[in-house]
Design an enzyme around this catalytic site. Sequence first.
Site, PDB file in Angstrom:
ATOM      1  CE  LYS A 124      -2.533   2.703   3.492  1.00 56.08           C
ATOM      2  NZ  LYS A 124      -1.495   3.531   4.036  1.00 56.08           N
ATOM      3  CG  ASN A 125       2.125   2.824   3.524  1.00 54.47           C
ATOM      4  OD1 ASN A 125       0.998   3.206   3.197  1.00 54.47           O
ATOM      5  ND2 ASN A 125       2.436   2.502   4.758  1.00 54.47           N
ATOM      6  CB  CYS A 164      -4.449   6.468  10.454  1.00 58.35           C
ATOM      7  SG  CYS A 164      -4.872   5.086   9.384  1.00 58.35           S
ATOM      8  NE  ARG A 197      -0.117  10.768   9.971  1.00 58.61           N
ATOM      9  CZ  ARG A 197      -0.540   9.692   9.259  1.00 58.61           C
ATOM     10  NH1 ARG A 197      -1.798   9.288   9.349  1.00 58.61           N
ATOM     11  NH2 ARG A 197       0.285   9.086   8.433  1.00 58.61           N
ATOM     12  CB  ILE A 221       3.052  18.515   5.475  1.00 60.80           C
ATOM     13  CG1 ILE A 221       2.398  19.870   5.195  1.00 60.80           C
ATOM     14  CG2 ILE A 221       2.031  17.402   5.495  1.00 60.80           C
ATOM     15  CD1 ILE A 221       1.902  19.990   3.748  1.00 60.80           C
ATOM     16  CD  GLN A 278      11.311  18.461   9.002  1.00 56.88           C
ATOM     17  OE1 GLN A 278      12.417  18.231   8.505  1.00 56.88           O
ATOM     18  NE2 GLN A 278      11.085  19.481   9.800  1.00 56.88           N
ATOM     19  CG  ASP A 281       2.620   1.618   9.344  1.00 58.51           C
ATOM     20  OD1 ASP A 281       2.906   1.833   8.146  1.00 58.51           O
ATOM     21  OD2 ASP A 281       2.347   2.519  10.145  1.00 58.51           O
ATOM     22  NE  ARG A 319      -7.224   5.048   4.486  1.00 57.86           N
ATOM     23  CZ  ARG A 319      -6.360   5.762   5.222  1.00 57.86           C
ATOM     24  NH1 ARG A 319      -6.585   5.948   6.504  1.00 57.86           N
ATOM     25  NH2 ARG A 319      -5.276   6.275   4.663  1.00 57.86           N
TER      26      ARG A 319
HETATM   27  C1  EPZ Z   1       3.875   7.059   6.295  1.00 56.58           C
HETATM   28  O1  EPZ Z   1       3.167   8.106   6.918  1.00 56.58           O
HETATM   29  C2  EPZ Z   1       2.883   5.919   6.173  1.00 56.58           C
HETATM   30  N1  EPZ Z   1       1.766   6.326   5.324  1.00 56.58           N
HETATM   31  C3  EPZ Z   1       2.368   5.512   7.546  1.00 56.58           C
HETATM   32  O2  EPZ Z   1       1.562   4.355   7.358  1.00 56.58           O
HETATM   33  C4  EPZ Z   1       3.549   5.124   8.420  1.00 56.58           C
HETATM   34  O3  EPZ Z   1       3.084   4.872   9.730  1.00 56.58           O
HETATM   35  C5  EPZ Z   1       4.587   6.256   8.457  1.00 56.58           C
HETATM   36  O4  EPZ Z   1       4.971   6.615   7.113  1.00 56.58           O
HETATM   37  C6  EPZ Z   1       5.842   5.857   9.221  1.00 56.58           C
HETATM   38  O5  EPZ Z   1       6.405   4.722   8.617  1.00 56.58           O
HETATM   39  C7  EPZ Z   1       1.945   6.284   3.973  1.00 56.58           C
HETATM   40  O6  EPZ Z   1       3.002   5.916   3.492  1.00 56.58           O
HETATM   41  C8  EPZ Z   1       0.767   6.709   3.144  1.00 56.58           C
HETATM   42  P1  EPZ Z   1       6.198  10.161   8.526  1.00 56.58           P
HETATM   43  P2  EPZ Z   1       3.866   9.584   6.998  1.00 56.58           P
HETATM   44  O7  EPZ Z   1       6.260  11.381   7.679  1.00 56.58           O
HETATM   45  O8  EPZ Z   1       4.616   9.822   5.762  1.00 56.58           O
HETATM   46  C9  EPZ Z   1       5.927  13.520  11.911  1.00 56.58           C
HETATM   47  C10 EPZ Z   1      -0.261   2.947   7.630  1.00 56.58           C
HETATM   48  O9  EPZ Z   1      -0.773   2.419   8.621  1.00 56.58           O
HETATM   49  N2  EPZ Z   1       6.105  14.480  10.811  1.00 56.58           N
HETATM   50  O10 EPZ Z   1       7.320   9.188   8.504  1.00 56.58           O
HETATM   51  O11 EPZ Z   1       2.829  10.545   7.396  1.00 56.58           O
HETATM   52  C11 EPZ Z   1       4.629  12.757  11.794  1.00 56.58           C
HETATM   53  O12 EPZ Z   1       3.557  13.476  12.372  1.00 56.58           O
HETATM   54  C12 EPZ Z   1       0.167   4.392   7.696  1.00 56.58           C
HETATM   55  O13 EPZ Z   1      -0.028   2.375   6.533  1.00 56.58           O
HETATM   56  C13 EPZ Z   1       6.198  15.836  11.112  1.00 56.58           C
HETATM   57  O14 EPZ Z   1       6.118  16.239  12.264  1.00 56.58           O
HETATM   58  O15 EPZ Z   1       4.863   9.356   8.215  1.00 56.58           O
HETATM   59  C14 EPZ Z   1       4.938  11.492  12.548  1.00 56.58           C
HETATM   60  O16 EPZ Z   1       4.784  11.734  13.930  1.00 56.58           O
HETATM   61  C15 EPZ Z   1      -0.129   5.031   9.041  1.00 56.58           C
HETATM   62  N3  EPZ Z   1       6.364  16.719  10.094  1.00 56.58           N
HETATM   63  C16 EPZ Z   1       6.417  11.255  12.244  1.00 56.58           C
HETATM   64  O17 EPZ Z   1       6.944  12.519  11.813  1.00 56.58           O
HETATM   65  C17 EPZ Z   1       6.461  16.312   8.784  1.00 56.58           C
HETATM   66  O18 EPZ Z   1       6.639  17.169   7.899  1.00 56.58           O
HETATM   67  C18 EPZ Z   1       6.668  10.235  11.118  1.00 56.58           C
HETATM   68  O19 EPZ Z   1       5.880  10.646  10.020  1.00 56.58           O
HETATM   69  C19 EPZ Z   1       6.359  14.926   8.504  1.00 56.58           C
HETATM   70  C20 EPZ Z   1       6.189  14.034   9.528  1.00 56.58           C
END
Ligand code: EPZ
Length: 428
Positions: A22-23, A117, A122, A124, A126, A305, A397
């Site tokens: 999926k991801n 989720c 969460r 953005i 970065q 995850d 999903r």
């Molecule tokens: C991806 O989410 C996945 N989703 C998530 O999978 C997965 O849990 C996550 O990566 C970590 O592996 C998809 O790929 C669609 P991050 P993402 O950016 O990209 C914080 C599932 O169950 N952060 O690595 O959103 C963020 O809030 C889903 O399949 C910032 O603060 O994860 C989180 O606490 C759930 N600012 C942490 O970093 C930013 O600009 C990691 O987020 C970006 C992230």
Amino acid sequence: MEKFIIRGGKPLKGTVNISGAKNAAVALVAATILCDEPCVLENVPEISDITKCMKILRQMGADVRLTDKNTIYFDTKNIEKPVVPRELAETMRASCYFLGTLLGRFHEAYVPMPGGCNLGDRPIDQHLKAFKALGASDDIINGANYVKADSLIGNQIYFDFVTVGATMNAIFAAVKAKGMTVIENAAKEPHIVDLANFLNSMGADIRGAGTDVIKIRGVDYLKGVTYATIPDQIEAGTYMVAAAATKGDVVINNVIPKHLESISAKLRKCGVHVEENDESVHVWVDAPLQKTSLKTMPHPGFPTDMQPQFSTLLTMADGTSIVTDDIFDNRFRYVAELRKMGADISVDGKVAVIQGVGQLKGAPVSATDLRAGAAMIIAGLAADGITEIDNIHYIERGYESIDTKLKGLGADITRVVKPDNTDIKLSV
Ligand code: EPZ
């Protein structure tokens, strides 16, 4: 509204085939916007997040067709406006990938705030940091993200912390920028490598994906290709844990065992047998489950995850287990549902203390998000009696045909469509 009804207590036995990741797939689908020719994706999982991404591309003017099971044809040349419609975009996190791909192609993008989720805040920031490093400006217009650049120039991007989504978006924005971009502190998940392989097969120049430094030399043209998505490490891990929780004996087929190493290691720590073969893993149990401690980490650490699913397993283990999930603000919302089934878990911030209770009891519960929903299924499969799970749209999903696949392993699981206003009379 659809629900799953599970009669627990039956060990899972047999073989299950894992679908595409999926991801990875949501990123590859968004990346077709960058391709200058038609392209085909194979082994795409049949899940609602993919269906939504396809609809968004069609609404923007792309020609997107399912040409075979799990095979999709994309021709995005007719997309004229870098504007993503609001309705679908707000329902999933992956919509933020349209920011990077539209910016990479049009030097402009207007995308509603991503959904996904509910795991706490969460942001953005970065992602936007990466876009600004390449010369873009960002704004919020009518509640949506708007990014624009006169031109995109390669630069160094240093992420404050590891983030999958921002790493993906930095690659999208850099792949056709002028010159060299160096991403430091990059995420190393298998789906990052899959995206780089997909883009490089089109003629991109991306090196170092899978390490914490990714170098991208911008190119002008990306040719059409046919590309198959990698297998889903989290779907595979979910079935591995389900096999352990039901004291079953299951072969999980069509996997890359190396992607599962952290999950396999933790299962072995709990006394579960995991045998790795070329493209499958064999999981079986012949002793009581042992407690363990678990801390989620970016890849190659234990994936967040898989945290709800593994925590559910630990509710049945002997002794006290400690689970720490530092990745998200709150990924323990499912604990309240497990308590309805007799689990003994206390949560303090990002730490859960789990006292093994041996056996869970069936109950009516809700899926609070995608992986929490998978955890409820695991709990129901292992519990005594009947478990009813609602809000299964969360589960759909990210898991292709999960009820059909589980039935193939001997599970007693039924999908029912119930009007919202009636409760199911549970015969216990
Ligand atoms: C991806 O989410 C996945 N989703 C998530 O999978 C997965 O849990 C996550 O990566 C970590 O592996 C998809 O790929 C669609 P991050 P993402 O950016 O990209 C914080 C599932 O169950 N952060 O690595 O959103 C963020 O809030 C889903 O399949 C910032 O603060 O994860 C989180 O606490 C759930 N600012 C942490 O970093 C930013 O600009 C990691 O987020 C970006 C992230």
